[in-house]
Design an enzyme around this catalytic site. Structure first.
Site, PDB file in Angstrom:
ATOM      1  N   PHE A 107       1.055  -0.745  -0.014  1.00 51.83           N
ATOM      2  CA  PHE A 107      -0.106  -0.736   0.103  1.00 51.83           C
ATOM      3  C   PHE A 107       1.183   1.003   0.021  1.00 51.83           C
ATOM      4  O   PHE A 107       1.489   1.191   0.965  1.00 51.83           O
ATOM      5  CB  PHE A 107      -1.045   0.015   1.322  1.00 51.83           C
ATOM      6  CG  PHE A 107      -1.680  -1.062   0.837  1.00 51.83           C
ATOM      7  CD1 PHE A 107      -1.882  -2.222   0.765  1.00 51.83           C
ATOM      8  CD2 PHE A 107      -3.488  -0.467   0.871  1.00 51.83           C
ATOM      9  CE1 PHE A 107      -2.483  -2.319   0.666  1.00 51.83           C
ATOM     10  CE2 PHE A 107      -4.584  -0.941   0.441  1.00 51.83           C
ATOM     11  CZ  PHE A 107      -4.563  -2.615   0.429  1.00 51.83           C
ATOM     12  N   VAL A 109      -0.348   4.540  -0.049  1.00 55.71           N
ATOM     13  CA  VAL A 109      -1.187   5.959   0.069  1.00 55.71           C
ATOM     14  C   VAL A 109      -0.915   6.813   0.719  1.00 55.71           C
ATOM     15  O   VAL A 109      -0.155   7.110   0.852  1.00 55.71           O
ATOM     16  CB  VAL A 109      -2.327   5.523   0.539  1.00 55.71           C
ATOM     17  CG1 VAL A 109      -3.042   6.450   0.996  1.00 55.71           C
ATOM     18  CG2 VAL A 109      -3.188   4.050   0.151  1.00 55.71           C
ATOM     19  N   GLY A 110      -0.649   8.177  -0.428  1.00 61.38           N
ATOM     20  CA  GLY A 110      -0.675   9.637  -0.076  1.00 61.38           C
ATOM     21  C   GLY A 110       0.514   9.917   0.201  1.00 61.38           C
ATOM     22  O   GLY A 110       1.191   9.239  -1.116  1.00 61.38           O
ATOM     23  N   TYR A 112       3.047   8.156   1.454  1.00 66.46           N
ATOM     24  CA  TYR A 112       3.561   6.849   1.577  1.00 66.46           C
ATOM     25  C   TYR A 112       4.441   6.512   0.531  1.00 66.46           C
ATOM     26  O   TYR A 112       5.314   5.981   0.175  1.00 66.46           O
ATOM     27  CB  TYR A 112       3.431   5.607   1.997  1.00 66.46           C
ATOM     28  CG  TYR A 112       2.978   5.802   3.687  1.00 66.46           C
ATOM     29  CD1 TYR A 112       2.313   6.578   3.952  1.00 66.46           C
ATOM     30  CD2 TYR A 112       3.505   5.040   4.482  1.00 66.46           C
ATOM     31  CE1 TYR A 112       2.670   6.634   5.644  1.00 66.46           C
ATOM     32  CE2 TYR A 112       3.535   4.971   5.759  1.00 66.46           C
ATOM     33  CZ  TYR A 112       3.251   5.888   6.078  1.00 66.46           C
ATOM     34  OH  TYR A 112       3.052   5.478   8.108  1.00 66.46           O
ATOM     35  N   ASP A 200       7.210   1.040   3.935  1.00 67.39           N
ATOM     36  CA  ASP A 200       8.150   1.267   4.192  1.00 67.39           C
ATOM     37  C   ASP A 200       9.286   0.831   5.202  1.00 67.39           C
ATOM     38  O   ASP A 200       9.573   0.555   6.454  1.00 67.39           O
ATOM     39  CB  ASP A 200       7.626   2.680   5.421  1.00 67.39           C
ATOM     40  CG  ASP A 200       6.904   1.482   6.417  1.00 67.39           C
ATOM     41  OD1 ASP A 200       5.910   0.190   6.840  1.00 67.39           O
ATOM     42  OD2 ASP A 200       6.257   2.112   8.107  1.00 67.39           O
ATOM     43  N   THR A 232       1.702  -7.030  23.139  1.00 62.73           N
ATOM     44  CA  THR A 232       1.079  -5.417  22.963  1.00 62.73           C
ATOM     45  C   THR A 232      -0.160  -6.453  22.014  1.00 62.73           C
ATOM     46  O   THR A 232      -1.133  -5.338  21.620  1.00 62.73           O
ATOM     47  CB  THR A 232       0.856  -4.251  22.055  1.00 62.73           C
ATOM     48  OG1 THR A 232       1.738  -4.772  21.129  1.00 62.73           O
ATOM     49  CG2 THR A 232       2.380  -3.662  23.308  1.00 62.73           C
ATOM     50  N   GLU A 289      -3.480  -5.010  13.299  1.00 61.73           N
ATOM     51  CA  GLU A 289      -2.682  -6.340  13.411  1.00 61.73           C
ATOM     52  C   GLU A 289      -2.467  -6.663  14.897  1.00 61.73           C
ATOM     53  O   GLU A 289      -2.398  -7.657  15.609  1.00 61.73           O
ATOM     54  CB  GLU A 289      -1.181  -5.040  14.173  1.00 61.73           C
ATOM     55  CG  GLU A 289      -0.232  -5.488  14.740  1.00 61.73           C
ATOM     56  CD  GLU A 289       1.206  -4.915  15.352  1.00 61.73           C
ATOM     57  OE1 GLU A 289       1.902  -5.461  13.933  1.00 61.73           O
ATOM     58  OE2 GLU A 289       2.078  -4.917  16.140  1.00 61.73           O
ATOM     59  N   LYS A 331      11.546   6.190   9.393  1.00 57.22           N
ATOM     60  CA  LYS A 331      10.024   6.977  10.263  1.00 57.22           C
ATOM     61  C   LYS A 331      10.113   7.755  10.358  1.00 57.22           C
ATOM     62  O   LYS A 331      10.623   8.796  10.900  1.00 57.22           O
ATOM     63  CB  LYS A 331       9.455   6.105  11.146  1.00 57.22           C
ATOM     64  CG  LYS A 331       9.575   4.093  10.950  1.00 57.22           C
ATOM     65  CD  LYS A 331       7.596   3.849  11.626  1.00 57.22           C
ATOM     66  CE  LYS A 331       8.316   2.224  11.828  1.00 57.22           C
ATOM     67  NZ  LYS A 331       6.692   1.686  11.720  1.00 57.22           N
ATOM     68  N   ARG A 337       2.223  11.327   8.894  1.00 54.61           N
ATOM     69  CA  ARG A 337       0.812  11.016   9.455  1.00 54.61           C
ATOM     70  C   ARG A 337       0.085  12.416   9.132  1.00 54.61           C
ATOM     71  O   ARG A 337       0.681  13.329   9.418  1.00 54.61           O
ATOM     72  CB  ARG A 337       0.967  10.180  11.118  1.00 54.61           C
ATOM     73  CG  ARG A 337       1.669   8.466  10.474  1.00 54.61           C
ATOM     74  CD  ARG A 337       1.449   7.885  11.645  1.00 54.61           C
ATOM     75  NE  ARG A 337       1.926   6.764  11.211  1.00 54.61           N
ATOM     76  CZ  ARG A 337       1.633   5.555  11.934  1.00 54.61           C
ATOM     77  NH1 ARG A 337       2.076   6.025  13.407  1.00 54.61           N
ATOM     78  NH2 ARG A 337       2.135   4.513  11.743  1.00 54.61           N
TER      79      ARG A 337
HETATM   80  C1  GAL Z   1       5.869  -0.828  17.326  1.00 56.67           C
HETATM   81  C2  GAL Z   1       5.416  -0.319  15.998  1.00 56.67           C
HETATM   82  C3  GAL Z   1       3.901  -0.852  15.330  1.00 56.67           C
HETATM   83  C4  GAL Z   1       3.634  -2.243  16.400  1.00 56.67           C
HETATM   84  C5  GAL Z   1       3.641  -2.062  17.860  1.00 56.67           C
HETATM   85  C6  GAL Z   1       3.012  -2.704  18.940  1.00 56.67           C
HETATM   86  O1  GAL Z   1       7.153  -1.143  17.314  1.00 56.67           O
HETATM   87  O2  GAL Z   1       6.253   0.637  15.272  1.00 56.67           O
HETATM   88  O3  GAL Z   1       3.514  -0.178  14.123  1.00 56.67           O
HETATM   89  O4  GAL Z   1       3.878  -2.851  15.387  1.00 56.67           O
HETATM   90  O5  GAL Z   1       4.998  -1.691  17.507  1.00 56.67           O
HETATM   91  O6  GAL Z   1       2.859  -2.582  19.565  1.00 56.67           O
HETATM   92 MN    MN Z   2       5.885  -0.888   9.174  1.00 54.02          MN
END
Ligand code: GAL
Ligand code: MN
Length: 337
Positions: A107, A109-110, A112, A200, A232, A289, A331, A337
């Site tokens: 992708f 988009v914009g 990116y 990216d 997470t 994710e 990044k 963004r």
């Molecule tokens: C960061 C990453 C995010 C996401 C996150 C999950 O390091 O930049 O895209 O994956 O971890 O905790």
């Molecule tokens: Mn990424």
């Protein structure tokens, strides 16, 4: 001079303390990440002579015991791919014999598009599935800006127009719908395998046919040594992405793949989760994710890629990363963004 000295001496502890605090603020995360790398991964529960339960017949050629420092198979018998475990020639020969070909969705988009796409494609031409037919499916809101890319023999590029959404979170989530649609309308008639990657990133080493499988997930570079309590995952009971179990790994949505059918199933399921969340006015912690992690918890991948396949330099030194195949690009969130 004589009168000055005692005052200097009584300031000394404060100066030392403040220097230590400043030192820790700057180096603390680096030190913690380094120490975290010393936490051993789980071990592959198989013994020499036992075979993988999941995976392709070619995966029987893997040497699961060539890497004692990392986890080389999951507890459900799927291989975890690390440098040193496989012979690239064996995979390439077999896939050429089978006539395998790969669709790579990305992708742009914009902003990116200008920031990342050309480097991504140029590096993919050198390192992604060398020797196999590949079609890049570039999803963008500005097809006219994709430009000319020099492609090797057997490699083609198609543009898929998508609408531009305001929030990057929505772009990220809606790609699940767009990928499922493209599989339906084009990919399934042409390519047995699909890989879906973030734009990216830059290829830096072989990302070859050893990565192909029925259903493929990637270990997130930041989490593969981290205790599960720190993953997470989404834990919000109101979200369809909520994780009820302890989880297996923390997977990174920047790379996933598999047979077109498996990728269709995954993207459909994640999209349904996103829509359900929208209806309920919630958003999962890490958007698509989080949904992807839930999906792979319920539907175990048949192959897992080590973080070599999407390494982040800012993790710092790790002795178990012997090659880097794909690297997170710089990044620029402030401007992108
Ligand atoms: C960061 C990453 C995010 C996401 C996150 C999950 O390091 O930049 O895209 O994956 O971890 O905790
Ligand atoms: Mn990424």
């Amino acid at each position: 001079m004589m009168r000055f000295l005692p005052r200097v001496r009584c300031l000394f502890p404060y100066v030392l303390f403040i220097s230590a605090v400043i030192f820790l603020i700057y180096t603390g995360p680096v030190i913690i990440r380094y120490l975290e790398g010393l936490i051993p991964m789980d071990k592959c529960p198989l013994h020499p002579g036992q075979t993988l339960r999941k995976g392709d017949p070619i995966d029987a050629s893997l040497n699961l015991w060539s890497r004692r420092d990392v986890q080389t198979c999951t507890n459900w018998g799927a291989p975890v791919m690390w440098e040193g475990m496989f012979d690239p020639e064996v995979y390439d020969l077999e896939h050429r014999k089978r006539g395998s070909s790969v669709a790579l969705t990305v992708f742009a988009v914009g902003k990116y598009l200008d920031a990342y796409l050309s480097e991504f494609l140029r590096s993919a031409e050198r390192h992604f599935m060398p020797g196999l037919p590949v079609t890049y499916y570039v999803f963008t809101d500005m097809p006219e800006r994709v430009g000319e890319v020099e492609l090797g023999v057997g490699r083609t590029l198609e543009v898929v127009q998508v609408q531009r959404l305001q929030r990057w979170q929505d772009v990220s989530m809606m790609r699940m719908r767009a990928i499922a649609d493209a599989i339906d309308s084009r990919i399934r008639h042409r390519h047995p395998y699909v890989f879906c990657l973030d734009v990216d990133q830059v290829f830096a080493g072989r990302f070859g046919s050893e990565a192909l499988g029925e259903s493929v997930a990637l270990l997130h570079a930041f989490y593969y040594h981290r205790p599960r309590a720190f993953y997470t995952y989404d834990r919000n009971p109101a979200s369809a992405a909520r994780m009820e179990g302890r989880g297996d790994f923390y997977y990174h949505a920047a790379v996933f793949g598999g047979s077109w059918q498996s990728v269709w199933n995954l993207t459909e399921a994640c999209y349904r989760g996103v829509v359900e969340d929208k209806r309920n006015g919630v958003e999962a912690l890490w958007q698509d994710e989080s949904h992807l992690n839930k999906y792979f918890w319920l539907h175990k991948p048949s192959k897992v890629l080590s973080p070599e396949y999407c390494w982040a330099r800012h993790v710092g030194y790790r002795g178990d990363i012997r090659v880097t195949r794909l690297l997170w690009a710089e990044k620029h969130y402030d401007t992108l963004r």
